[in-house]
Design a protein around this motif. Structure first.
Motif, short mmCIF file in Angstrom:
data_model
loop_
_atom_site.label_atom_id
_atom_site.label_comp_id
_atom_site.label_asym_id
_atom_site.label_seq_id
_atom_site.Cartn_x
_atom_site.Cartn_y
_atom_site.Cartn_z
N LEU A 208 9.18 5.00 0.87
CA LEU A 208 8.56 3.97 0.04
C LEU A 208 8.70 4.36 -1.43
CD1 LEU A 208 6.72 1.47 -0.47
CD2 LEU A 208 4.75 3.00 -0.14
N ILE A 209 9.24 3.45 -2.22
CA ILE A 209 9.31 3.62 -3.67
C ILE A 209 8.27 2.67 -4.25
CG2 ILE A 209 10.74 3.48 -5.73
CD1 ILE A 209 12.28 3.87 -2.24
N CYS A 210 7.17 3.21 -4.71
CA CYS A 210 5.98 2.41 -5.02
C CYS A 210 5.61 2.51 -6.50
CB CYS A 210 4.80 2.89 -4.17
SG CYS A 210 3.29 1.92 -4.39
N GLU A 211 5.36 1.38 -7.11
CA GLU A 211 4.90 1.37 -8.50
C GLU A 211 3.50 1.95 -8.61
OE1 GLU A 211 2.50 -0.82 -10.36
OE2 GLU A 211 2.66 -2.78 -9.41
N SER A 212 3.15 2.45 -9.81
CA SER A 212 1.85 3.08 -10.01
C SER A 212 1.27 2.73 -11.38
CB SER A 212 1.98 4.61 -9.87
OG SER A 212 2.91 5.13 -10.81
N THR A 213 1.58 1.56 -11.90
CA THR A 213 1.15 1.18 -13.25
C THR A 213 -0.35 1.36 -13.43
OG1 THR A 213 2.96 -0.43 -13.31
CG2 THR A 213 1.26 -0.62 -15.01
N TYR A 214 -1.12 0.88 -12.47
CA TYR A 214 -2.58 1.00 -12.52
C TYR A 214 -3.08 2.00 -11.48
CZ TYR A 214 -3.27 -2.84 -15.81
OH TYR A 214 -3.28 -3.62 -16.95
N GLY A 215 -2.31 3.04 -11.23
CA GLY A 215 -2.69 3.99 -10.19
C GLY A 215 -3.94 4.80 -10.48
N ASP A 216 -4.36 4.85 -11.75
CA ASP A 216 -5.53 5.64 -12.10
C ASP A 216 -6.75 4.80 -12.46
OD1 ASP A 216 -4.51 4.64 -14.45
OD2 ASP A 216 -4.84 6.47 -15.62
N ARG A 217 -6.69 3.51 -12.25
CA ARG A 217 -7.82 2.66 -12.64
C ARG A 217 -7.76 1.31 -11.93
NH1 ARG A 217 -3.68 2.79 -15.90
NH2 ARG A 217 -3.07 1.12 -17.30
N ASP A 218 -8.91 0.68 -11.92
CA ASP A 218 -9.02 -0.65 -11.33
C ASP A 218 -9.25 -1.68 -12.42
OD1 ASP A 218 -8.65 -1.20 -8.58
OD2 ASP A 218 -10.36 0.08 -8.09
N HIS A 219 -8.95 -2.90 -12.10
CA HIS A 219 -9.32 -3.99 -12.99
C HIS A 219 -10.81 -4.27 -12.87
CE1 HIS A 219 -5.09 -4.74 -13.62
NE2 HIS A 219 -4.90 -4.86 -12.32
N PRO A 220 -11.43 -4.80 -13.91
CA PRO A 220 -12.85 -5.16 -13.81
C PRO A 220 -13.08 -6.10 -12.64
CG PRO A 220 -12.10 -5.33 -16.08
CD PRO A 220 -10.87 -5.10 -15.25
N GLN A 221 -14.21 -5.91 -11.99
CA GLN A 221 -14.55 -6.77 -10.85
C GLN A 221 -15.05 -8.12 -11.35
OE1 GLN A 221 -14.11 -5.89 -7.50
NE2 GLN A 221 -12.95 -4.26 -8.53
N GLN A 408 -5.71 -0.04 -8.86
CA GLN A 408 -5.68 1.10 -7.95
C GLN A 408 -6.10 0.74 -6.53
OE1 GLN A 408 -8.87 4.30 -7.68
NE2 GLN A 408 -7.39 5.33 -9.00
N SER A 409 -7.27 0.09 -6.39
CA SER A 409 -7.77 -0.23 -5.05
C SER A 409 -6.86 -1.23 -4.35
CB SER A 409 -9.20 -0.76 -5.12
OG SER A 409 -9.25 -1.95 -5.88
N GLU A 410 -6.21 -2.11 -5.10
CA GLU A 410 -5.31 -3.08 -4.48
C GLU A 410 -4.01 -2.42 -4.02
OE1 GLU A 410 -6.31 -7.23 -6.74
OE2 GLU A 410 -5.68 -5.55 -7.98
#
Length: 464
Positions: A208-221, A408-410
């Motif tokens: 798997l070659i997976c992007e990680s743009t937001y790998g360290d954070r989530d968007h506001p709920q 991140q969570s997504e």
């Protein structure tokens, strides 16, 4: 032997280029331009680490310039084969490449006029003629069907939910039984995002070659419509102009759609919307044309034409029309590009509107290091625009849910049902982002992960 080499988007977010080799076949997955910091942009001028004519095929995940913007240069350097993508990506890439070429040509002319370059003369990376050659090589293929890229490499597109026409790319290397399977995530979209369908469930893969743009954070709920409703009503109460910095392709159409949904339901007053970008105007027409690829369920309005191009939406093409917007009084919305505020008409509106308290600047999504958008996002009280110091007095607002990238969570949700691959490569993220996501994937799913370096190669059979 199957070899994968990372020539872009390795320990950085832009410049996506992955070279896949099997037997004598060479397929380049994405062909993006580096953006952001000067040290990254200078990489666009480095010679290709492989001969362009040696490629058998180029395959695209989607149309954004960090995935397609180097195509004209590769074509100029000798690649003459097909460039495979979906129909929506073909149309949007046409638009983006011509715009990129024209911007580079204008920049070179400006640098020569002002003597700002050490090169005499300054030259564009490529020009509109080069872009048109690349566009002729774009070849549209349907999703969910297997296509031979270059034997033994076969590909299949699945909706990534990131942009009109965007895909993850499933790959089979069919010189062995069973085939070696790879999955290139492209940019993974968000769940329940306006205009776009949820990302397709990832198919089983060995690598798997997976992007990680937001790998360290989530968007506001929170619900994007609720958030935008609150922001808009507060901005309208202030009485000024609501300035929205937006990518011309994708974000601008999302904003118009959501604003119209709120206006139709009476949640915000009906006010004028000015879309100030020739490219965004053209992209809106393409979105209308490919309405069957979109998810218009939030508003259940009467078709894409009414959503994206109603009478209160004013399409601004010419520079003269754009200058007239300086006289517009609030409440009104001006949507202009670029999204990270690195160039384009948004800079003129920022210079005009930022000093005044009654105005509102709405900026959402990722802002790369080194961009004006990042400076404003980080709270700088004065910014430099067109060699002027401009005070930032306008109200700054953000709306959750506008980013086109999975948080991140997504990302973790997206891979949660995936049978364990032999190896996961984390790309398309700044080092901290990729590192955090790597740790979470190891901890939660037991995945083996690698964060590849620029130019690093892997013989995949050695990791099988």
């Amino acid at each position: 032997m199957t070899r994968l080499t990372f020539h872009g988007a390795a320990e950085t977010v832009t410049g996506s280029k992955y070279l896949l080799e099997a037997d004598d076949a060479k397929v380049l997955i994405d062909c993006g331009m580096f953006q952001g910091l000067k040290e990254l942009r200078l990489r666009n001028w480095d010679p290709l680490p492989f001969p362009a004519h040696s490629l058998d095929r180029i395959v695209l995940t989607h149309a954004h310039i960090d995935h397609t913007g180097y195509l004209p240069r590769v074509v100029k350097d000798g690649y003459h084969g097909p460039i495979l993508c979906t129909p929506g990506t073909k149309r949007l890439t046409n638009l983006l490449l011509l715009d990129s070429a024209e911007n580079q040509e204008r920049d070179a002319e400006y640098f020569n006029l002002k003597g700002l370059s050490k090169h005499k003369p300054a030259l564009p990376l490529y020009d509109p003629k080069d872009a048109r050659k690349a566009i002729k090589q774009l070849t549209a293929l349907p999703r969910e069907e297997w296509h031979e890229a270059a034997d033994p490499i076969w590909i299949r597109f699945h909706d990534a939910g990131h942009l009109l026409g965007s895909n993850m790319i499933e790959v089979e290397i069919r010189n062995q039984d069973p085939p070696l399977r790879l999955l290139f995530s492209g940019d993974v979209g968000r769940y329940n995002a306006p205009l776009y369908h949820d990302p397709h469930e990832p198919p089983r893969c060995d690598f798997l070659i997976c992007e990680s743009t937001y790998g360290d954070r989530d968007h506001p709920q929170g619900d994007v419509l609720d958030s935008l409703e609150t922001t808009m009503n507060e901005a309208i109460e202030r009485g000024g102009v609501i300035l929205m910095a937006s990518f011309a392709v994708g974000r601008a159409q999302q904003l118009i759609y959501l604003l119209q949904v709120l206006m139709h339901s009476g949640r915000i007053p009906r006010i004028p919307i000015y879309l100030d970008s020739p490219m965004a105007v053209d992209a809106t027409e393409i979105f209308r044309e490919f309405a069957e690829d979109l998810d218009l369920s939030e508003g259940r309005l009467n078709g894409p034409a009414s959503v994206l191009n109603e009478s209160n939406v004013h399409m601004v093409r010419s520079s003269a029309e754009s200058r007239k917007l300086n006289k517009v009084k609030g409440p009104a919305v001006i949507i202009a590009s670029s999204g990270m505020m690195t160039g384009g008409r948004i800079l003129f509106h920022l210079r005009q509107r930022l000093p005044w308290h009654q105005n509102t600047l709405l900026a959402g999504g990722y802002m790369a290091a080194g961009t004006l958008g990042r400076q404003i996002q980080e709270g700088h009280r004065t910014v430099r625009i067109h060699k002027r110091d401009v005070p930032v007095n306008a109200h700054l607002a953000s709306v959750s849910g506008l980013s086109g990238h999975a948080g991140q969570s997504e990302l973790l949700q997206w891979v949660s049902g995936l049978p364990k691959p032999k190896l996961v490569f984390l790309t398309h993220g700044e080092p901290e982002s990729a590192s955090v996501l790597s740790g979470l994937m190891r901890q939660r799913f037991g995945f083996r992960t690698i964060i590849p370096r620029m130019g690093e190669s892997f013989d995949l059979e050695e990791h099988a």
